[in-house]
Design a protein around this motif. Structure first.
Motif, short mmCIF file in Angstrom:
data_model
loop_
_atom_site.label_atom_id
_atom_site.label_comp_id
_atom_site.label_asym_id
_atom_site.label_seq_id
_atom_site.Cartn_x
_atom_site.Cartn_y
_atom_site.Cartn_z
N TYR A 159 15.10 -9.07 11.01
CA TYR A 159 15.79 -9.91 11.38
C TYR A 159 15.79 -11.09 11.56
O TYR A 159 14.68 -11.35 12.48
CB TYR A 159 17.15 -9.50 11.37
N ALA A 182 25.46 -11.15 5.99
CA ALA A 182 24.49 -10.87 4.57
C ALA A 182 23.86 -9.36 4.67
O ALA A 182 24.25 -8.41 4.92
CB ALA A 182 22.94 -11.18 5.72
N ASP A 184 22.06 -7.88 2.40
CA ASP A 184 20.57 -7.96 1.64
C ASP A 184 20.03 -6.17 2.97
O ASP A 184 19.24 -6.16 2.95
CB ASP A 184 19.26 -8.88 1.96
N ARG A 194 24.91 -11.35 9.77
CA ARG A 194 25.00 -13.33 9.30
C ARG A 194 23.49 -13.13 9.40
O ARG A 194 23.12 -14.14 8.11
CB ARG A 194 25.48 -14.53 9.79
N ASP A 195 22.73 -11.83 10.30
CA ASP A 195 21.35 -12.17 10.23
C ASP A 195 20.66 -11.60 9.18
O ASP A 195 21.20 -10.91 8.61
CB ASP A 195 20.51 -11.82 11.80
N PHE A 196 19.31 -12.22 8.11
CA PHE A 196 19.20 -11.62 7.19
C PHE A 196 17.87 -11.34 7.34
O PHE A 196 17.08 -11.45 8.34
CB PHE A 196 19.45 -12.75 6.13
N HIS A 224 13.78 -14.41 0.74
CA HIS A 224 13.98 -15.31 0.97
C HIS A 224 12.53 -15.63 1.71
O HIS A 224 11.93 -16.89 2.08
CB HIS A 224 15.38 -15.60 2.07
N PRO A 251 23.12 -17.93 -0.58
CA PRO A 251 22.25 -18.57 1.03
C PRO A 251 21.03 -18.47 0.62
O PRO A 251 20.04 -18.65 2.05
CB PRO A 251 22.33 -16.87 1.13
N HIS A 252 19.74 -18.17 -0.29
CA HIS A 252 18.43 -18.33 -0.32
C HIS A 252 18.19 -19.62 0.23
O HIS A 252 16.91 -19.57 1.13
CB HIS A 252 17.83 -18.43 -1.97
N ASN A 255 18.94 -20.27 4.03
CA ASN A 255 17.79 -19.43 4.39
C ASN A 255 16.71 -19.52 4.24
O ASN A 255 15.72 -19.69 5.73
CB ASN A 255 17.56 -17.85 4.01
#
Length: 484
Positions: A159, A182, A184, A194-196, A224, A251-252, A255
């Motif tokens: 992440y 996030a 995903d 919120r970490d992606f 991302h 978010p893309h 990020n």
């Protein structure tokens, strides 16, 4: 000449100064190939095709990279569904279709739509699955710099740590605490919801073909991460313009910008986003049933008309589809084509054969395009030129007609509207065709003078079947080629 574009990151229109004099580098997000192209995909491609064409007109050597996301949760889900006993086959879908075959099939559909509507091929179109080593290197760099971490639950996920980067949220001007988590990956392995995901560990039941060996375990890249790795591979760690639809801003793109800048990359100098397409003022939604696809548009109108409609608005504005939209676009294109046909015929019959392009658009058109691609104003100049050309034709002013024809031709080329046009007839063919048609029109005029309406209509219908449009006016009948 001063080119000015709106930069989403700074929220202002800025002078465009390329990083390398005389060159321009553009990356815009292409398709996630999990289904047929929708109208938003095509509007975005046309907007950045217009940008490319204008940069080239202004003398820049333009490098365009448009990615293909060919590995994604939705691609895998659709492939898995095709193996289910209760699989309901949608138009074009294939039972028991491997994810990579599904992605490739839809990739071809996108290319076909782009080509049909005159969108120029990019300099390069990389696929995400072809850049796994570059993604691994970027992930490791982020870990080393303290901005990424392997999942805390041993899942094999990796992440991006959003709180480690104090500029996170800068593109969309949001605060971290106001953002949703996030979606995903399962949040249980994250430090912050919120970490992606930069890397997604392989899960039981997923095809082994959809995973790659990595230092953190078998898996596949996060969405991302893919774009950051591909754009820096081909355009470098700093480049001129990053583009895409407004729906990708968060978010893309947020990020993308965060992970790339956290890695020490300057990344994009400009962020450009095109507006959405609505249906009678409402957001398009399959569940509501208020959608229209590019394929459906092409059943209703020729490619040049669809291209005109999708490219007629200023790229940042909303483009609203109405039931009459394509009819209005068709009328506009027919006015342009009618002038071109009449001007070519008049100039050819008078022996004025030098009426090709001279490569210079009118000053007012150029000023509009320099001003953040103000296409509506540029089209106003185009139609003003058509009206002036028609007036010159009526007055027998062939030199003014010739100049108008040259200007119209050049403006159409810059806008890409002529990209799907029929090949122009050469001078000899134009002259021969004109002679034959004028003979038919003379016979029709004779029939009308004798009030033989049946014979008159038969000649008109024969010409129409051959693609020749006859229009009656106070000065007699005129003809033009019907363009598809």
């Amino acid at each position: 000449m001063t080119l000015r574009f709106y930069d989403t990151a700074s929220a202002e229109v800025r002078d465009f100064v390329p990083l390398v004099p005389g060159k321009a580098s553009l990356y815009y997000c292409g398709a996630t190939v999990q289904g047929m192209p929708h109208v938003g995909h095509i509007r975005s491609a046309i907007a950045f095709d217009q940008l490319t064409r204008w940069l080239e007109y202004r003398g820049f050597r333009v490098t365009v990279v448009r990615n293909v996301t060919d590995i994604d949760d939705k691609i895998l889900a659709k492939s898995e569904a095709s193996f289910h006993p209760d699989f309901e086959q949608e138009p074009g879908s294939v039972p028991e279709e491997e994810w990579w075959a599904l992605a490739y099939r839809y990739e071809q559909e996108f290319l076909k739509a782009y080509d049909t509507l005159g969108v120029s091929r990019p300099t390069y179109e990389p696929r995400a699955t072809g850049h796994i080593p570059e993604m691994h290197a970027l992930i490791q760099l982020l870990i080393d710099r303290g901005h990424a971490y392997p999942a805390l639950d041993g899942s094999g996920d990796v992440y991006f740590d959003v709180r480690s980067w104090n500029k996170y949220g800068a593109l969309t001007r949001q605060k971290i605490d106001d953002m949703q988590g996030a979606a995903d990956a399962d949040p249980r392995g994250k430090k912050d919801p919120r970490d992606f995901a930069l890397w997604k560990g392989h899960k039981e039941g997923e095809p082994t073909t959809a995973s790659w060996v990595s230092p953190w375990g078998a898996g596949r890249p996060g969405w991302h991460l893919e774009c950051s790795a591909m754009v820096t591979k081909y355009l470098g760690t700093e480049f001129d313009i990053h583009g895409g639809g407004l729906d990708l801003r968060f978010p893309h793109h947020e990020n993308e910008m965060a992970q790339s800048q956290a890695a020490g990359h300057g990344f994009a100098n400009f962020w450009m986003h095109n507006g959405m397409v609505t249906y009678q003022g409402e957001k398009m939604s399959k569940s509501v049933g208020n959608t229209i696809s590019p394929a459906e548009m092409l059943e209703l109108a020729p490619p040049r008309v669809v291209r005109y409609y999708l490219g007629q608005a200023q790229y940042r504005s909303v483009l609203d589809y109405q039931p009459t939209s394509l009819q209005e676009a068709a009328a506009a294109v027919e006015r342009i084509d009618g002038f071109i046909a009449r001007a070519v015929r008049a100039l050819s019959s008078d022996g004025v054969l030098s009426f090709g392009s001279h490569g210079i658009v009118p000053d007012a058109f150029a000023a509009a395009m320099d001003d953040d691609l103000n296409v509506p104003q540029a089209l106003a100049v185009l139609h003003d030129t058509v009206r002036a050309g028609n007036s010159a034709l009526t007055g027998g002013d062939l030199e003014t007609t010739r100049q108008a024809l040259i200007g119209v031709t050049d403006m159409l080329r810059v806008l890409g509207i002529s990209a799907a046009a029929q090949p122009a007839l050469d001078d000899q063919a134009t002259s021969a065709l004109g002679t034959l048609i004028e003979a038919q029109l003379a016979a029709r005029a004779d029939a009308r003078s004798r009030k033989d309406w049946a014979a008159s209509d038969a000649i008109r219908d024969t010409l129409a079947a051959a693609g020749i449009l006859v229009e009656d006016n106070a000065d007699g009948a005129t003809w033009s080629l019907q363009r598809s």
